[in-house]
Design an enzyme around this catalytic site. Structure first.
Site, short mmCIF file in Angstrom:
data_model
loop_
_atom_site.label_atom_id
_atom_site.label_comp_id
_atom_site.label_asym_id
_atom_site.label_seq_id
_atom_site.Cartn_x
_atom_site.Cartn_y
_atom_site.Cartn_z
N LYS A 65 -20.71 76.02 15.99
CA LYS A 65 -21.97 76.15 15.25
C LYS A 65 -21.86 75.57 13.83
O LYS A 65 -22.84 75.13 13.26
CB LYS A 65 -22.40 77.62 15.15
CG LYS A 65 -21.38 78.50 14.44
CD LYS A 65 -21.81 79.95 14.38
CE LYS A 65 -21.57 80.67 15.67
NZ LYS A 65 -20.14 80.91 16.03
N HIS A 194 -15.50 89.81 13.05
CA HIS A 194 -15.75 88.73 12.08
C HIS A 194 -16.03 89.42 10.75
O HIS A 194 -17.01 90.15 10.62
CB HIS A 194 -16.93 87.86 12.51
CG HIS A 194 -17.02 86.57 11.73
ND1 HIS A 194 -17.01 86.52 10.37
CD2 HIS A 194 -17.09 85.28 12.15
CE1 HIS A 194 -17.09 85.26 9.97
NE2 HIS A 194 -17.13 84.48 11.04
N SER A 197 -18.50 85.35 6.72
CA SER A 197 -18.16 83.94 6.54
C SER A 197 -17.90 83.64 5.06
O SER A 197 -18.65 84.08 4.19
CB SER A 197 -19.32 83.08 7.06
OG SER A 197 -18.93 81.74 7.10
N GLY A 234 -14.19 83.23 8.78
CA GLY A 234 -14.20 83.75 7.41
C GLY A 234 -13.30 82.99 6.45
O GLY A 234 -13.30 83.28 5.26
N GLU A 268 -11.61 82.25 15.10
CA GLU A 268 -12.77 81.37 15.27
C GLU A 268 -13.12 80.69 13.94
O GLU A 268 -14.22 80.88 13.41
CB GLU A 268 -13.97 82.19 15.75
CG GLU A 268 -13.74 82.94 17.05
CD GLU A 268 -14.79 84.04 17.28
OE1 GLU A 268 -15.69 84.22 16.42
OE2 GLU A 268 -14.68 84.72 18.30
N ARG A 271 -15.84 76.92 8.82
CA ARG A 271 -15.88 76.13 7.58
C ARG A 271 -14.49 75.66 7.16
O ARG A 271 -14.36 74.63 6.51
CB ARG A 271 -16.60 76.88 6.47
CG ARG A 271 -15.88 78.04 5.88
CD ARG A 271 -16.64 78.64 4.69
NE ARG A 271 -17.80 79.43 5.10
CZ ARG A 271 -19.05 79.16 4.79
NH1 ARG A 271 -19.34 78.10 4.07
NH2 ARG A 271 -20.04 79.94 5.18
N TYR A 322 -29.47 79.02 3.58
CA TYR A 322 -28.95 79.80 4.71
C TYR A 322 -27.48 80.18 4.55
O TYR A 322 -27.03 81.14 5.15
CB TYR A 322 -29.11 79.00 6.01
CG TYR A 322 -30.54 78.73 6.37
CD1 TYR A 322 -31.47 79.77 6.41
CD2 TYR A 322 -30.98 77.45 6.67
CE1 TYR A 322 -32.79 79.53 6.73
CE2 TYR A 322 -32.30 77.20 7.00
CZ TYR A 322 -33.20 78.24 7.04
OH TYR A 322 -34.50 78.01 7.35
N ASP A 323 -26.74 79.36 3.83
CA ASP A 323 -25.29 79.59 3.76
C ASP A 323 -24.86 80.00 2.36
O ASP A 323 -23.66 80.13 2.09
CB ASP A 323 -24.57 78.30 4.22
CG ASP A 323 -23.09 78.53 4.45
OD1 ASP A 323 -22.73 79.61 4.96
OD2 ASP A 323 -22.28 77.64 4.10
N TYR A 379 -22.07 74.07 8.01
CA TYR A 379 -23.43 74.61 8.10
C TYR A 379 -24.44 73.75 7.35
O TYR A 379 -25.27 74.26 6.59
CB TYR A 379 -23.45 76.07 7.61
CG TYR A 379 -22.44 76.93 8.33
CD1 TYR A 379 -22.64 77.27 9.66
CD2 TYR A 379 -21.27 77.35 7.71
CE1 TYR A 379 -21.69 78.02 10.35
CE2 TYR A 379 -20.32 78.09 8.39
CZ TYR A 379 -20.54 78.43 9.71
OH TYR A 379 -19.60 79.16 10.40
N1 PLP Z 1 -17.46 83.19 14.88
C1 PLP Z 1 -18.69 83.72 14.87
C2 PLP Z 1 -19.06 84.65 15.96
C3 PLP Z 1 -19.60 83.38 13.85
O1 PLP Z 1 -20.83 83.91 13.87
C4 PLP Z 1 -19.19 82.47 12.85
C5 PLP Z 1 -20.10 82.09 11.76
O2 PLP Z 1 -21.20 82.54 11.65
C6 PLP Z 1 -17.90 81.92 12.92
C7 PLP Z 1 -17.04 82.32 13.93
C8 PLP Z 1 -17.39 80.94 11.91
O3 PLP Z 1 -17.21 81.54 10.70
P1 PLP Z 1 -16.56 80.74 9.48
O4 PLP Z 1 -17.28 79.47 9.34
O5 PLP Z 1 -16.74 81.66 8.34
O6 PLP Z 1 -15.10 80.55 9.79
#
Ligand code: PLP
Length: 449
Positions: A65, A194, A197, A234, A268, A271, A322-323, A379
């Protein structure tokens, strides 16, 4: 090195060139006016090296995403990461690259039924949940799925909190959900969380891993043998940030609470991998000088400059809304001896909300000049729209020589990219569908001519 396609190329950076020199070359190409990105895939490879060095026990599953650009996904596939997908569309995109379904986690605790059915059809069996209704859907639509319970544990400080939407309370809700899962004969295999972020409180990972351990222990009393811990996203990814402190907390908490090496630990990150890889160049197409009258002298004074650029909050800078991203403009060229003014920066649409920066001091810039924004990979593009008919910026891919194999020795290196066919997506004005162009298995040299 050979040029396979003269239009779309991965520009190989040599020691004489850099992302900024490529931007300069593109910006100074005849008639270049549209905003554009330069994505340095070398930066993504460097991030992966850092991840492997700092978090050796944790298998990254990149959060699609965050930036679903095909080149990014192909590079990460080549490096051997897994993927976190939020939907059927993301699953399909990752599978189309040849990724094994077992390397995908469907990490959305609230999934539409058709997406669960699709996961069952294509064999993406690891999925998260945090509520009872999800369990009933899974029982009906994908009874063989391997479910991961998502618990809530929020950082005290994060760029974007997620706990208000997802994650069950590990003490008051998780036990009951696990009892229900047991009674439905659903295979629950582990715990995820999580912390938020852009986490700014490293210690939260210790609290979350400890809470996950308690859930593992409770699950044992129900007869479950959990074997998966998913420590979510995160991790910061902008220039100048580091995951050192977070990694220290995670490694020590894993040693304390999950010393058993047979437990698979995944994360996961989004960023972390892509933020600093993307640099955005925007062109100033209009300027308004705000003139005010000095109440004492009665003289008119130029108090403020309004710069209008060709990307805004409906495009890449949606990340401001949004971010909660703070973006920093840097003029592409130098302005020796030029006067500086309090300035604001505005996007191209007709909406008054379309303000990129309210207050910044900038040199006296002219129409046609360029402003550069670093750390724009997370994002931004997946959320951008062509509102008002302004195109989403095109991405130019660069890579430094060191990551592209040129010798057999290179090819055997863990972090060298094989010469995969890279596909480049061209966003089109007025059409949100990305058009995929199959291009090259690399290359061109150092500079654009
Ligand atoms: N995993 C899940 C379920 C998320 O909703 C998000 C971000 O919204 C992420 C991973 C990625 O998070 P980050 O970009 O903070 O590493």
């Amino acid at each position: 090195m050979k040029i396979i396609n003269s239009e779309e190329r991965v520009h190989i950076l040599d020691s004489q060139s850099s992302v900024w020199s490529v931007i300069n070359n593109i910006a100074n190409t005849n008639n270049q006016e549209d905003a554009f990105y330069v994505c340095d895939i070398g930066d993504i490879v460097r991030k992966h090296k850092i991840w492997k060095a700092k978090l050796p026990r944790v298998e990254p599953h990149y959060a699609v995403k965050c930036n679903d650009n095909l080149t990014v996904l192909e590079v990460l596939t080549a490096l051997g990461t897994g993927f976190d997908c939020a939907s059927k569309g993301e699953i399909n995109k990752v599978l189309s690259l040849g990724v094994d379904p077992s390397n995908i986690i469907f990490a959305n605790p609230a999934k539409p039924a058709s997406h669960i059915r699709h996961a069952a059809t294509v064999g993406v069996s690891t999925m998260t949940f945090d509520n009872e209704t999800e369990l009933h859907k899974v029982k009906k639509l994908y009874p063989d799925a391997k479910m991961v319970i998502r618990i809530r544990c929020d950082a005290t400080d994060a760029q974007c909190q997620l706990g208000m939407k997802f994650g069950c309370n590990p003490v008051t809700e998780a036990p009951e959900l696990l009892r229900i899962a047991r009674s439905l004969e659903i295979n629950v295999v582990g715990v995820s969380f999580h912390v938020g972020s852009g986490c700014r409180e490293p210690q939260v990972f210790s609290r979350a891993i400890s809470a996950a351990r308690d859930v593992f222990e409770y699950a044992k009393t129900l007869g479950y043998q959990f074997n998966l811990l998913d420590i979510g996203g995160g991790y910061p990814g902008d220039r100048g940030t580091s995951i050192d402190q977070i990694a220290e907390v995670i490694n020590s908490a894993l040693d304390d609470y999950f010393p058993d090496p047979s437990i698979q630990i995944i994360a996961e990150p989004g960023r972390f991998y892509v933020s600093s890889a993307y640099t955005l160049a925007c062109n100033i197409h209009s300027i308004r000088n705000v003139i005010e009258t000095d109440p004492v002298t009665g003289n008119t004074v130029n108090t403020h400059r309004m710069y209008y650029i060709n990307d805004g909050v409906y495009g890449s800078f949606n990340c401001i809304l949004y971010d909660h991203q703070v973006v920093v403009p840097q003029p592409l060229k130098e302005y020796p001896g030029v006067k500086y003014y309090p300035s604001s920066i505005w996007g191209p649409t007709c909406d008054g909300l379309d303000q990129v920066i309210e207050n910044v001091v900038l040199p006296d810039m002219k129409i046609g000049d360029w402003l550069i924004f670093e750390d724009m990979g997370a994002y931004t593009l997946p959320v951008a729209s062509p509102f008002n008919g302004f195109p989403i910026p095109k991405v130019h891919i660069v890579a430094d020589e060191s990551i592209w194999p040129s010798t057999n020795e290179d090819i055997n290196s863990e972090y060298c990219l094989p010469s995969l066919p890279i596909r480049i997506e061209i966003p089109r004005c007025g059409n949100n569908t990305m058009i995929e162009e199959y291009v090259l298995d690399y290359v061109d040299i150092a500079h654009m001519e």
